[in-house]
Structures are given as C-alpha cells and as structure tokens.
Design an enzyme around this catalytic site. Structure first.
Site, mmCIF file in Angstrom:
data_model
loop_
_atom_site.group_PDB
_atom_site.id
_atom_site.type_symbol
_atom_site.label_atom_id
_atom_site.label_comp_id
_atom_site.label_asym_id
_atom_site.label_seq_id
_atom_site.Cartn_x
_atom_site.Cartn_y
_atom_site.Cartn_z
ATOM 1 N N ASP A 97 -13.478 -11.446 -34.316
ATOM 2 C CA ASP A 97 -14.939 -11.466 -34.358
ATOM 3 C C ASP A 97 -15.542 -12.105 -33.113
ATOM 4 O O ASP A 97 -15.426 -13.316 -32.917
ATOM 5 C CB ASP A 97 -15.355 -12.242 -35.610
ATOM 6 C CG ASP A 97 -16.850 -12.412 -35.737
ATOM 7 O OD1 ASP A 97 -17.595 -11.607 -35.153
ATOM 8 O OD2 ASP A 97 -17.275 -13.354 -36.440
ATOM 9 N N ASP A 283 -20.811 -6.984 -31.133
ATOM 10 C CA ASP A 283 -20.291 -7.701 -32.297
ATOM 11 C C ASP A 283 -19.152 -6.936 -32.963
ATOM 12 O O ASP A 283 -19.381 -5.961 -33.679
ATOM 13 C CB ASP A 283 -21.436 -7.933 -33.286
ATOM 14 C CG ASP A 283 -21.076 -8.891 -34.402
ATOM 15 O OD1 ASP A 283 -19.884 -9.239 -34.528
ATOM 16 O OD2 ASP A 283 -21.977 -9.301 -35.145
#
EC number: 3.4.23.15
Length: 395
Positions: A97, A283
């Site tokens: 992430d 992201d």
C-alpha cells in the site's frame, strides 16, 4: 586454495546476487471486498453505511506511542503478495500500500470473538526464535471502526530480502470489512513521514541494506482478467517486458508523500475538472479512482452514470458509447477507455463505474486517488532516490 570449479561457482553465485538488481514479488489477483459483497448480492453501502471512504495519515501525533490513522476505501484492492515473518517463516498475504507506511498482520493474541482474525493467518510470536517484544500500542481508525494492536520486532522477508522490522500485531480487527478481505494484512510502501509510532517503513529498511541497485520499486497489474496472476512488484527497478515506450516522470509535490500535481481531468480531450490544478496520489491500496464529491458528481453526470446504493452505475449496453477520461500529469496525458473504467459483474445488466467520491479536508486534501483502475493501464515506478513517480503504458 580454491579449485577452479569452486572459484567459478563462487563468482557465479556472487553475480547472481549482485545482478540483484531486481527483487520480484508476485501478485495474485483475487476478488476485492467490494466484489465479494457484490457476489453476495450486497453493495458496500448496505453493510458499511459509515465507511464510504478512508484516508491515511494524520499530520499530528504520528510519532506518539499511541497514534491513529484513518484508512481510505478500507484497502479495497484485488492485488496481494506474500511475505514471511519470523523464524521459521510464517506466511502472510499482504496489500502493498503506497498510501500508508506501517506493516500490520493479525496476531495470534487476537480474541476469537473477532471473526476476522480467526479467518486469516495470524502471527504467533511464541513460534519464532527471532521475535523481540516492543509493546507500543498502535491504533488505526477508519470511520467508526478501528484496528488495535501493539508493536513487535522480528525478521521480515520481502522477496529474497530479510530485514529486522517493527510491525503491528493486530489484536482487535473488526469483522466488517475485514471478514470479507482475502488479504491478511497491509505492508505500507509510503514515506517515513506517514509512519505511525515512529516506525521505520519496510522499504526504508530494505534501502538501508544496500542490496538494490536503485532505491525504487515498480508496480505492474496485469490487464488479463481471466488470469489469477495479478502482476508483480519489483524492488530495485522495473521490467521492460511490462511496458512499451519510455517512462515519463513527475516529481512528488509534497515532501514525504506519493503526491503529484494533477493539471486537469478531461473528457474526450476537453478539460472538465481541475482547471487550476489538483493533487493526486497513486494508491496501490484501492481499486477505484476517487476524487472530491463535487468533481466526481460532475464527471458521472457527464457520462450519464447514476448513484445506486453507494456506487455509480450505468447500463452495460452503453459501455462502448462512453468517452475516454484522461488525467494530465506532468507534460503527458493518461487516458482510460470506458472498457477500463466500467466494471461488469456476472450477468448483470447494470455495470459499475470505477469512480467514487471522497472528500479529504485540508491540509491533506482535496485529493484524487488513482487506484488499480488507473494502474492496470500504466506501469508505475516509485522513485525514492529522486522523489518522483514514473508512468509508462503497460502491456
């Protein structure tokens, strides 16, 4: 004295390690939380009315013994890779992430009352000879829910690189949404500035080992939906077999974050949003593309999508008639066709548009999040060495 064959073997092994250069992490593609709910005949809004979105780290209190973070889109992604923790190795499926900087996995100490813990792999410190206690409390919050845990230290192996790492053992893991998640935990690939509790992020510890030829990592998501092989993350560089043409780089716009300047969002080559510029983050922890609610509303109205139970939808028969949506980053335009940003589930006649609204207040926002919908089209290189992000067209 070494025999000639021993010398050749030694040199070969050295060259093998030092062409190091690229350390690969295979990614598997599985149903996202959103898709799992869809298969059960539910929408995100049905079970998560207060959890429409998350956003990562608060700017204050990040280095306190107890700090919090707000998760965006509750890590609603399809792509997971494996790491190991401890000696002998305990295997975990994690989301890599770029929107966060901590590593967390469920703990063996998590109460069986938390069904999300029981249904995932859990770290057992008593089974590891290299475990060292730390104990600092960590809280990660999202909406009205939270993850609670404490810091521990052990050997974490990412690709073929072992490092000594502080990570969070999660002992309180809410059933919703994590009961529906196919991953065990999250490995943050963000900058140290985002790290909760003053922890040095995994990639920073890898960089300190000086085993990479370049302090970069690249993310490739396969476009082939029929394959379970989702792509790969490469530490130390990128793989030309995954892209065509050259990388085009954009400097990060905010120190300590994977943020870049977004010069505009256009529909059919006409700037429709962000006329005066916006900020975007790439992201890897979310599936959709998200933006300020007012902007997303205009965008969806323009293409004829309507809001239904938390998602924007459109008649599946209209997909081929929809315009390209483009993002202007640096001196380049990155376009997405309707076949990329519209998702069809099973035999439904109503398709989901992979855009969602998220209002992030200043000073962190407003912000656009370019998730897997964007990354599937463009191979991304995250360059810590030069604080920039590279974009190339994926194969």
């Amino acid at each position: 004295m070494l025999q000639s064959w021993e010398f050749v073997l030694l040199i070969s092994c050295f060259l093998c390690f030092s062409s190091d250069a690229l350390q690969r992490i295979s990614l598997k593609k599985m149903p996202s939380i959103r898709e799992t709910l869809q298969e059960m005949g539910m929408k995100v809004a049905d079970v998560l009315p207060s959890l429409k979105h998350r956003f990562s780290y608060l700017d204050e209190g990040l280095h306190n013994k107890t700090a919090s973070t707000i998760l965006t889109n509750f890590r609603d992604t399809q792509y997971y890779g494996e790491i190991s923790i401890g000696t002998p190795a305990q295997i975990f499926k994690v989301v890599f992430d770029t929107g966060s900087s901590n590593l967390w996995v469920p703990s063996h100490q998590c109460s069986p009352l938390y069904s999300a813990c029981v249904s995932h792999n859990r770290y057992d410190s008593s089974e590891s000879s290299t475990y060292k206690p730390k104990g600092t409390k960590i809280t990660l919050t999202y909406g009205q829910g939270y993850i609670e845990g404490f810091l521990s230290q052990d050997i974490v192996r990412v690709a073929d690189i072992p490092i000594t790492q502080f990570f969070t053992e999660a002992i309180a893991l809410p059933s919703i949404p994590f009961m529906y998640a196919h991953f065990d935990g999250v490995l943050g690939m963000g900058y140290p500035k985002q790290a909760i509790g003053g922890v040095i992020p995994v990639f920073d510890n890898i960089m300190s080992e000086k085993v990479l030829s370049e302090n970069v990592f690249s993310v490739y998501y396969s476009r082939h939906s029929e394959s379970n092989t989702g792509g790969e993350i490469i530490l130390g560089g990128s793989d030309p077999s995954h892209y065509t043409g050259d990388f085009h780089y954009v400097s990060t716009s905010r120190e300590g974050y994977w943020h870049v300047d977004l010069k505009g969002v256009s529909i059919e080559n006409k700037i429709a949003l962000c006329h005066d510029g916006c900020t975007a983050t790439i992201d890897t922890g979310t599936s959709f593309i998200s933006g300020p609610a007012s902007s997303i509303s205009v965008l969806m109205e323009t293409i004829g999508a309507t809001l239904s139970r938390g998602d924007y939808v459109i008649d599946c028969n209209q997909i081929n008639l929809l315009p390209d949506i483009s993002f202007h980053l640096g001196d380049m335009t990155y376009s997405l066709s309707s076949s990329t940003y519209v998702l069809k589930y099973s035999d439904e006649t109503e398709c989901t548009v992979a855009f969602s609204a998220i209002d992030i207040p200043p000073p962190r926002g407003p912000l656009w999040l370019l998730g897997a919908t964007f990354i599937k089209q463009y191979y991304i290189e995250f360059d810590r060495q030069n604080n920039r992000i590279g974009f190339a067209t994926s194969f």
